[in-house]
Motif scaffolding. Structure first.
Motif, PDB file in Angstrom:
ATOM      1  N   LEU A 180       0.831  -1.203   0.000  1.00 10.61           N
ATOM      2  CA  LEU A 180       0.000   0.000   0.000  1.00 10.61           C
ATOM      3  C   LEU A 180       0.867   1.255   0.000  1.00 10.61           C
ATOM      4  O   LEU A 180       0.576   2.231  -0.713  1.00 10.61           O
ATOM      5  CB  LEU A 180      -0.925  -0.003   1.215  1.00 10.61           C
ATOM      6  N   MET A 181       1.952   1.248   0.785  1.00  6.04           N
ATOM      7  CA  MET A 181       2.870   2.392   0.836  1.00  6.04           C
ATOM      8  C   MET A 181       3.534   2.619  -0.524  1.00  6.04           C
ATOM      9  O   MET A 181       3.642   3.757  -0.999  1.00  6.04           O
ATOM     10  CB  MET A 181       3.931   2.169   1.913  1.00  6.04           C
ATOM     11  N   LEU A 182       3.968   1.527  -1.170  1.00  3.79           N
ATOM     12  CA  LEU A 182       4.616   1.652  -2.472  1.00  3.79           C
ATOM     13  C   LEU A 182       3.653   2.180  -3.526  1.00  3.79           C
ATOM     14  O   LEU A 182       4.038   2.998  -4.372  1.00  3.79           O
ATOM     15  CB  LEU A 182       5.186   0.299  -2.903  1.00  3.79           C
ATOM     16  N   PHE A 183       2.392   1.733  -3.459  1.00  4.82           N
ATOM     17  CA  PHE A 183       1.387   2.217  -4.406  1.00  4.82           C
ATOM     18  C   PHE A 183       1.163   3.718  -4.228  1.00  4.82           C
ATOM     19  O   PHE A 183       1.148   4.479  -5.209  1.00  4.82           O
ATOM     20  CB  PHE A 183       0.067   1.459  -4.220  1.00  4.82           C
ATOM     21  N   CYS A 184       0.988   4.157  -2.993  1.00  9.50           N
ATOM     22  CA  CYS A 184       0.798   5.589  -2.712  1.00  9.50           C
ATOM     23  C   CYS A 184       2.012   6.401  -3.142  1.00  9.50           C
ATOM     24  O   CYS A 184       1.884   7.509  -3.685  1.00  9.50           O
ATOM     25  CB  CYS A 184       0.508   5.804  -1.231  1.00  9.50           C
ATOM     26  N   THR A 185       3.182   5.844  -2.892  1.00  7.06           N
ATOM     27  CA  THR A 185       4.423   6.537  -3.262  1.00  7.06           C
ATOM     28  C   THR A 185       4.528   6.681  -4.772  1.00  7.06           C
ATOM     29  O   THR A 185       4.936   7.743  -5.282  1.00  7.06           O
ATOM     30  CB  THR A 185       5.648   5.774  -2.725  1.00  7.06           C
ATOM     31  N   TYR A 186       4.158   5.624  -5.506  1.00  9.63           N
ATOM     32  CA  TYR A 186       4.223   5.680  -6.971  1.00  9.63           C
ATOM     33  C   TYR A 186       3.262   6.737  -7.516  1.00  9.63           C
ATOM     34  O   TYR A 186       3.618   7.538  -8.391  1.00  9.63           O
ATOM     35  CB  TYR A 186       3.886   4.313  -7.563  1.00  9.63           C
ATOM     36  N   VAL A 187       2.017   6.732  -7.007  1.00  7.80           N
ATOM     37  CA  VAL A 187       1.023   7.720  -7.461  1.00  7.80           C
ATOM     38  C   VAL A 187       1.519   9.131  -7.162  1.00  7.80           C
ATOM     39  O   VAL A 187       1.440  10.037  -8.002  1.00  7.80           O
ATOM     40  CB  VAL A 187      -0.337   7.471  -6.784  1.00  7.80           C
ATOM     41  N   PHE A 188       2.062   9.337  -5.963  1.00 11.44           N
ATOM     42  CA  PHE A 188       2.582  10.650  -5.579  1.00 11.44           C
ATOM     43  C   PHE A 188       3.720  11.063  -6.507  1.00 11.44           C
ATOM     44  O   PHE A 188       3.789  12.211  -6.968  1.00 11.44           O
ATOM     45  CB  PHE A 188       3.058  10.612  -4.131  1.00 11.44           C
ATOM     46  N   LYS A 189       4.619  10.126  -6.784  1.00 12.67           N
ATOM     47  CA  LYS A 189       5.774  10.425  -7.644  1.00 12.67           C
ATOM     48  C   LYS A 189       5.332  10.894  -9.020  1.00 12.67           C
ATOM     49  O   LYS A 189       5.870  11.871  -9.567  1.00 12.67           O
ATOM     50  CB  LYS A 189       6.659   9.191  -7.779  1.00 12.67           C
ATOM     51  N   GLU A 190       4.344  10.222  -9.593  1.00 13.62           N
ATOM     52  CA  GLU A 190       3.866  10.596 -10.926  1.00 13.62           C
ATOM     53  C   GLU A 190       3.184  11.964 -10.906  1.00 13.62           C
ATOM     54  O   GLU A 190       3.387  12.787 -11.803  1.00 13.62           O
ATOM     55  CB  GLU A 190       2.903   9.528 -11.451  1.00 13.62           C
ATOM     56  N   LYS A 191       2.364  12.198  -9.893  1.00 14.48           N
ATOM     57  CA  LYS A 191       1.651  13.475  -9.795  1.00 14.48           C
ATOM     58  C   LYS A 191       2.618  14.635  -9.575  1.00 14.48           C
ATOM     59  O   LYS A 191       2.518  15.694 -10.208  1.00 14.48           O
ATOM     60  CB  LYS A 191       0.628  13.426  -8.658  1.00 14.48           C
ATOM     61  N   ILE A 192       3.557  14.443  -8.665  1.00 17.79           N
ATOM     62  CA  ILE A 192       4.480  15.536  -8.341  1.00 17.79           C
ATOM     63  C   ILE A 192       5.431  15.787  -9.503  1.00 17.79           C
ATOM     64  O   ILE A 192       5.863  16.917  -9.741  1.00 17.79           O
ATOM     65  CB  ILE A 192       5.251  15.242  -7.029  1.00 17.79           C
ATOM     66  N   LYS A 193       5.731  14.725 -10.270  1.00 21.45           N
ATOM     67  CA  LYS A 193       6.580  14.897 -11.454  1.00 21.45           C
ATOM     68  C   LYS A 193       5.906  15.832 -12.454  1.00 21.45           C
ATOM     69  O   LYS A 193       6.541  16.750 -12.988  1.00 21.45           O
ATOM     70  CB  LYS A 193       6.850  13.541 -12.098  1.00 21.45           C
ATOM     71  N   ASP A 194       4.611  15.604 -12.719  1.00 18.99           N
ATOM     72  CA  ASP A 194       3.891  16.455 -13.662  1.00 18.99           C
ATOM     73  C   ASP A 194       3.842  17.903 -13.181  1.00 18.99           C
ATOM     74  O   ASP A 194       4.023  18.842 -13.966  1.00 18.99           O
ATOM     75  CB  ASP A 194       2.462  15.930 -13.854  1.00 18.99           C
ATOM     76  N   SER A 195       3.597  18.090 -11.880  1.00 16.32           N
ATOM     77  CA  SER A 195       3.523  19.466 -11.369  1.00 16.32           C
ATOM     78  C   SER A 195       4.892  20.137 -11.419  1.00 16.32           C
ATOM     79  O   SER A 195       4.994  21.332 -11.718  1.00 16.32           O
ATOM     80  CB  SER A 195       2.976  19.479  -9.937  1.00 16.32           C
ATOM     81  N   PHE A 196       5.961  19.397 -11.157  1.00 15.38           N
ATOM     82  CA  PHE A 196       7.315  19.956 -11.245  1.00 15.38           C
ATOM     83  C   PHE A 196       7.623  20.393 -12.678  1.00 15.38           C
ATOM     84  O   PHE A 196       8.231  21.440 -12.907  1.00 15.38           O
ATOM     85  CB  PHE A 196       8.349  18.927 -10.788  1.00 15.38           C
ATOM     86  N   ASN A 197       7.215  19.568 -13.650  1.00 14.22           N
ATOM     87  CA  ASN A 197       7.438  19.939 -15.046  1.00 14.22           C
ATOM     88  C   ASN A 197       6.699  21.230 -15.381  1.00 14.22           C
ATOM     89  O   ASN A 197       7.219  22.102 -16.092  1.00 14.22           O
ATOM     90  CB  ASN A 197       6.962  18.812 -15.971  1.00 14.22           C
ATOM     91  N   GLU A 198       5.487  21.358 -14.877  1.00 14.28           N
ATOM     92  CA  GLU A 198       4.713  22.586 -15.112  1.00 14.28           C
ATOM     93  C   GLU A 198       5.376  23.785 -14.448  1.00 14.28           C
ATOM     94  O   GLU A 198       5.404  24.883 -15.020  1.00 14.28           O
ATOM     95  CB  GLU A 198       3.286  22.405 -14.589  1.00 14.28           C
ATOM     96  N   VAL A 199       5.918  23.582 -13.253  1.00 17.24           N
ATOM     97  CA  VAL A 199       6.610  24.663 -12.556  1.00 17.24           C
ATOM     98  C   VAL A 199       7.832  25.108 -13.345  1.00 17.24           C
ATOM     99  O   VAL A 199       8.084  26.310 -13.517  1.00 17.24           O
ATOM    100  CB  VAL A 199       7.018  24.227 -11.131  1.00 17.24           C
ATOM    101  N   ARG A 200       8.600  24.146 -13.867  1.00 20.84           N
ATOM    102  CA  ARG A 200       9.803  24.490 -14.630  1.00 20.84           C
ATOM    103  C   ARG A 200       9.448  25.286 -15.882  1.00 20.84           C
ATOM    104  O   ARG A 200      10.105  26.266 -16.223  1.00 20.84           O
ATOM    105  CB  ARG A 200      10.558  23.215 -15.037  1.00 20.84           C
ATOM    106  N   ALA A 201       8.374  24.843 -16.569  1.00 17.01           N
ATOM    107  CA  ALA A 201       7.946  25.563 -17.768  1.00 17.01           C
ATOM    108  C   ALA A 201       7.482  26.970 -17.413  1.00 17.01           C
ATOM    109  O   ALA A 201       7.795  27.943 -18.121  1.00 17.01           O
ATOM    110  CB  ALA A 201       6.821  24.793 -18.463  1.00 17.01           C
ATOM    111  N   ALA A 202       6.756  27.095 -16.306  1.00 18.70           N
ATOM    112  CA  ALA A 202       6.253  28.411 -15.880  1.00 18.70           C
ATOM    113  C   ALA A 202       7.406  29.341 -15.506  1.00 18.70           C
ATOM    114  O   ALA A 202       7.371  30.541 -15.814  1.00 18.70           O
ATOM    115  CB  ALA A 202       5.291  28.248 -14.707  1.00 18.70           C
ATOM    116  N   VAL A 203       8.431  28.805 -14.835  1.00 19.51           N
ATOM    117  CA  VAL A 203       9.603  29.617 -14.467  1.00 19.51           C
ATOM    118  C   VAL A 203      10.305  30.137 -15.711  1.00 19.51           C
ATOM    119  O   VAL A 203      10.689  31.310 -15.794  1.00 19.51           O
ATOM    120  CB  VAL A 203      10.576  28.783 -13.594  1.00 19.51           C
ATOM    121  N   SER A 204      10.465  29.261 -16.699  1.00 21.24           N
ATOM    122  CA  SER A 204      11.110  29.674 -17.946  1.00 21.24           C
ATOM    123  C   SER A 204      10.302  30.767 -18.644  1.00 21.24           C
ATOM    124  O   SER A 204      10.858  31.761 -19.129  1.00 21.24           O
ATOM    125  CB  SER A 204      11.264  28.459 -18.874  1.00 21.24           C
TER     126      SER A 204
END
Length: 589
Positions: A180-204
């Protein structure tokens, strides 16, 4: 997918291999960091084992002497862990800062050598993002990236091994919440990755917008576009805000969920362990150790999602930086010829040039300038006059034909040596935020203060400079904003003179100054041109009538050439331009 929002592979081996090149100068420190991380991982399961033994033996047996020994031993282990953690944090930060310093220097060195064509096509804000933000992201790769991930995985492996060695039944109960922890961690990793990419694009996008609009603030204000540009900035800033809020939301959800899962695992251990204690199948010390193991186990799992995203963003940033470092837009400097001086003969032979493929702005241009002579290029705006100068200095490279200096192809010259012998005074003068003296010297400390003063007196600008606060030490601020257009032009003229080029290029050098300043410049031009080859671009035909040859350029082609009198007799392009300007002068008069 937009290249600003592209996701990287976590274990992109080619990129990591390129990144390791920057680590190579600090191999000793890097391997020392790896050793410290391994030591931290080895020490992690030691404290629970010591507590287990202390509870089950000295405390259970009432052996206070042995209890004291165990307490001292635990204190020593805790101190060693603290020292190891200090060096882990310090060394990872130290290594990251030294490496990003080297990368940033190399990146800047690359940028200042890029062709002007590259800057025509690339927003300056994006280059700022590469040099500042993307490089800064790399520092996290070393403090929270690959080495930290390896340490966490090693720690988890050791803890699992010790747990199963101690009690396999309690181990299974303890690890039952891991899926259950690994599943939650994987979902979090994917979601936060997308938001980080959006942040990087917005900063640029923010960097590009702010840089461009601050540079062009006069245009914004002249056309009263403040409100419109403000709304545009708000929209970009809101995208940046929303992307960050999404990442905050994901963190806000993930960490409490992870804590609940860890607490559930602890509860299962306590519930099952209590039954085992009552049945005398395990000791109290063993259950206590497992409670500590769970906390040690789940903490790095929670951190792994963050570390993977840090590494992933680092890979993306590294990929962007490497693409810039590998750019084929770099000015190819294959030449090796670097003479101390040149005679100053210039020749264009059937030169064709296009900023964009096949859209030629210069078509079969041929002319020559003998050493010590002066030619003038005239023509309407966009005719191609400035392009000719850009090719001579190799700001751009020609598509077809040849350009010769002293009968030697400019591509055979070492680039800095070629430009050393060509002095350029532009219409749009750029001064750096520095002193007048440093703007004239431009880093060449072989140019003495006395030489600068001598050139300033020759131009007739010495008295004006002396009246400024600090004189030659006066800071002209960004782009020379504290000086008038004419004053900046005069200083650029001094700058050209002190470097003593053999070939002088004046690109609209007097078109933006008043009559009094123009007179000063004309007097200085006469002295400067003596014994030098000069190429003059001018809208005011009155300033180039004494040129040895005048070349009329129209739509990228040479239409006429000759001296002033010869061209007037032809009654062609030049004569028409001359009559038009003469009428304008009469109207003004």
């Amino acid at each position: 997918m937009n290249k600003e929002t592209k996701s990287g592979q976590i274990f992109d081996l080619p990129t990591l291999r390129r990144l390791y090149v920057f680590v190579r100068p600090y191999q000793k420190q890097f391997y020392l960091l790896i050793g410290i991380i391994m030591l931290n991982a080895l020490l992690a399961p030691l404290t629970p084992l010591l507590i287990k033994y202390t509870i089950d033996t000295p405390i259970a047996n009432g052996d206070y002497a042995q209890l004291t020994v165990m307490l001292v031993l635990m204190i020593i282990v805790t101190i060693v862990q603290g020292v190891a953690q200090f060096w882990n944090t310090y060394m990872s930060g130290w290594l990251g800062q030294y490496i990003i310093r080297d990368i940033r220097v190399q990146l800047y060195q690359k940028i200042i050598g890029l062709r002007l064509k590259f800057f025509d096509q690339t927003p300056i804000g994006r280059l700022v993002t590469r040099t500042i933000s993307d490089v800064e992201t790399l520092s996290n790769v070393f403090s929270d990236g690959m080495a930290a991930i390896a340490g966490d995985i090693l720690q988890l492996t050791l803890i699992i091994g010790v747990m199963f060695y101690t009690d396999w039944k309690l181990s299974i109960i303890s690890l039952s919440m891991i899926p259950l922890m690994l599943f939650c961690t994987y979902v979090f990793k994917e979601k936060i990755k997308d938001s980080f990419n959006e942040v990087r694009a917005a900063v640029s996008n923010l960097n590009s917008f702010v840089q461009e609009h601050l540079t062009g603030m006069s245009i914004v204000q002249i056309f009263s576009s403040e409100d419109t540009e403000y709304r545009k900035f708000q929209e970009i800033n809101e995208v940046h805000r929303d992307a960050n809020i999404r990442s905050i939301l994901y963190y806000s959800i993930y960490y409490p969920v992870a804590d609940v899962i860890a607490a559930a695992g602890t509860g299962l251990v306590v519930w099952y362990g209590s039954k085992q204690i009552l049945n005398s199948e395990v000791t109290f010390g063993t259950v206590t150790a497992f409670v500590m193991f769970i906390n040690l186990f789940f903490r790095p799992i929670r951190q792994l999602a963050d570390r993977f995203n840090t590494l992933q963003m680092g890979i993306v940033s590294t990929d962007r930086i490497l693409k810039l470092l590998d750019s084929d837009e770099y000015t190819v400097n294959e030449g090796t010829f670097a003479p101390d001086t040149v005679r100053g003969k210039v020749e264009f032979k059937n030169v064709w040039f296009a900023y964009n493929e096949e859209e030629y702005v210069l078509k079969d241009i041929s002319f020559n300038v003998d050493e010590g002579k002066t030619i003038a290029l005239v023509g309407a705006t966009g005719a191609g006059k400035s392009s000719i100068i850009n090719l001579l200095t190799r700001f751009y490279d020609i598509n077809k034909g040849r350009i010769l200096v002293d009968d030697i192809d400019v591509h055979d010259y070492e680039l800095n040596a070629l430009r050393k012998h060509v002095g350029v005074v532009l219409q749009d003068v750029f001064l750096f935020s520095d002193t007048i003296e440093n703007n004239i010297r431009l880093g060449d400390f072989s140019i003495t203060h006395d030489k600068i003063v001598e050139a300033a007196k020759l131009v007739g600008v010495h008295d004006f400079i002396e009246r400024l606060p600090g004189g030659y030490k006066y800071n002209v601020m960004e782009r020379g904003s504290t000086l008038s257009v004419g004053q900046r032009q005069l200083i650029s003229f001094v700058r050209a003179m002190v470097h003593e080029p053999k070939i002088i290029v004046l690109d609209e050098a007097t078109s933006s100054v008043d009559s009094e300043t123009e007179e000063l410049i004309q007097k200085a031009i006469e002295k400067l041109m003596k014994g030098r080859t000069a190429i003059v671009i001018a809208h005011r035909l009155s300033t180039i009538q004494e040129a040895n040859k005048i070349i009329v350029v129209d739509k990228g082609q040479i239409m006429e050439e000759g001296n002033h009198e010869q061209l007037l007799e032809k009654d062609g392009f030049y004569a028409n331009l001359y009559r038009m300007q003469y009428k304008e002068v009469l109207k003004v008069g």
